[in-house]
Write a protein that holds these residues in place. Structure first.
Motif, PDB file in Angstrom:
ATOM      1  N   ASN A   1       7.827  -5.781 -27.741  1.00  0.00           N
ATOM      2  CA  ASN A   1       7.694  -6.573 -26.377  1.00  0.00           C
ATOM      3  C   ASN A   1       8.371  -5.889 -25.198  1.00  0.00           C
ATOM      4  O   ASN A   1       8.047  -5.765 -24.176  1.00  0.00           O
TER       5      ASN A   1
ATOM      6  N   GLY B   1       7.110  -2.206 -24.623  1.00  0.00           N
ATOM      7  CA  GLY B   1       5.938  -2.239 -24.171  1.00  0.00           C
ATOM      8  C   GLY B   1       5.980  -2.583 -22.529  1.00  0.00           C
ATOM      9  O   GLY B   1       5.300  -2.002 -21.748  1.00  0.00           O
ATOM     10  N   ARG B   2       6.699  -3.683 -22.365  1.00  0.00           N
ATOM     11  CA  ARG B   2       6.739  -3.954 -20.778  1.00  0.00           C
ATOM     12  C   ARG B   2       7.536  -3.049 -20.207  1.00  0.00           C
ATOM     13  O   ARG B   2       7.344  -2.919 -19.030  1.00  0.00           O
ATOM     14  N   ALA B   3       8.452  -2.488 -20.606  1.00  0.00           N
ATOM     15  CA  ALA B   3       9.267  -1.484 -19.806  1.00  0.00           C
ATOM     16  C   ALA B   3       8.598  -0.235 -19.541  1.00  0.00           C
ATOM     17  O   ALA B   3       8.515   0.419 -18.599  1.00  0.00           O
TER      18      ALA B   3
ATOM     19  N   ASN C   1       5.069  -0.032 -19.449  1.00  0.00           N
ATOM     20  CA  ASN C   1       3.896  -0.449 -19.160  1.00  0.00           C
ATOM     21  C   ASN C   1       2.768   0.021 -19.626  1.00  0.00           C
ATOM     22  O   ASN C   1       1.927   0.368 -19.145  1.00  0.00           O
ATOM     23  N   GLY C   2       2.857  -0.183 -20.985  1.00  0.00           N
ATOM     24  CA  GLY C   2       1.724   0.082 -21.784  1.00  0.00           C
ATOM     25  C   GLY C   2       1.450   1.551 -22.138  1.00  0.00           C
ATOM     26  O   GLY C   2       0.231   1.983 -22.562  1.00  0.00           O
TER      27      GLY C   2
ATOM     28  N   PRO D   1      -2.311  -2.828 -19.028  1.00  0.00           N
ATOM     29  CA  PRO D   1      -1.139  -3.505 -18.645  1.00  0.00           C
ATOM     30  C   PRO D   1      -1.197  -4.972 -18.288  1.00  0.00           C
ATOM     31  O   PRO D   1       0.168  -5.475 -18.416  1.00  0.00           O
TER      32      PRO D   1
ATOM     33  N   ASP E   1      -1.238  -9.474 -22.899  1.00  0.00           N
ATOM     34  CA  ASP E   1       0.038  -9.572 -23.620  1.00  0.00           C
ATOM     35  C   ASP E   1       0.558  -8.528 -24.628  1.00  0.00           C
ATOM     36  O   ASP E   1      -0.263  -8.660 -25.442  1.00  0.00           O
ATOM     37  N   PHE E   2       1.345  -7.835 -24.294  1.00  0.00           N
ATOM     38  CA  PHE E   2       1.716  -6.779 -25.339  1.00  0.00           C
ATOM     39  C   PHE E   2       1.940  -7.071 -26.704  1.00  0.00           C
ATOM     40  O   PHE E   2       1.540  -6.342 -27.509  1.00  0.00           O
TER      41      PHE E   2
END
Length: 138
Positions: free
Chosen positions: A36, A39-41, A43-44, A109, A112-113
């Motif tokens: 999580n 993935g968020r940092a 951006n996919g 992006p 929900d990762f």
């Protein structure tokens, strides 16, 4: 929360003693959190899996340096952020040529990762691969 940190501390201690089941449980418990954050940092970004694997390998390999086993979660988050920072620095040092990245490497992006990762990559397989990699590296 205290019970969780006490349980984590017991797992960390067992993992430090070489208990592979404890390493597996730590990976199983914290892999979604690391995915999580990364993935968020990123951006996919296509390198998310690599950064997550590097993070988990580093954390398991450096359990001996963790001063307070009850602080495992925050320690792991700090390692995760350092791996992300290192990834960004590497990327800035060697910028990709526009258009070189394959379209299949780009994740959505907006998704929900954590859910996307669990579905697409099969969390069980990922945990097994990370556990096997740590056994080979240690």
């Amino acid at each position: 929360m205290a019970a969780s940190s006490e349980r984590d501390a017991a797992l960390v201690e067992a993992a430090r003693q070489g208990a592979l089941w404890a390493q597996d449980e730590l990976v199983a418990a914290y892999l979604p959190l690391v995915y999580n954050i990364v993935g968020r940092a990123l951006n996919g970004d296509a390198d998310v899996d690599d950064v997550v694997q590097e993070t988990m390998l580093r954390a398991l390999g450096q359990l001996g340096s963790l001063r307070d086993p009850e602080q495992f979660r925050s320690w792991l988050v700090a390692i995760t952020m350092n791996r992300i920072r290192s990834h960004w620095q590497t990327r800035q040092a060697a910028p990709a040529v526009a258009g070189q990245q394959d379209l299949h490497d780009v994740a959505d992006p907006g998704a929900d990762f954590v859910d996307l990762t669990i579905v697409q990559l099969g969390l069980q397989g990922q945990r097994r691969e990370v556990a096997e990699a740590t056994r080979c590296a240690g």
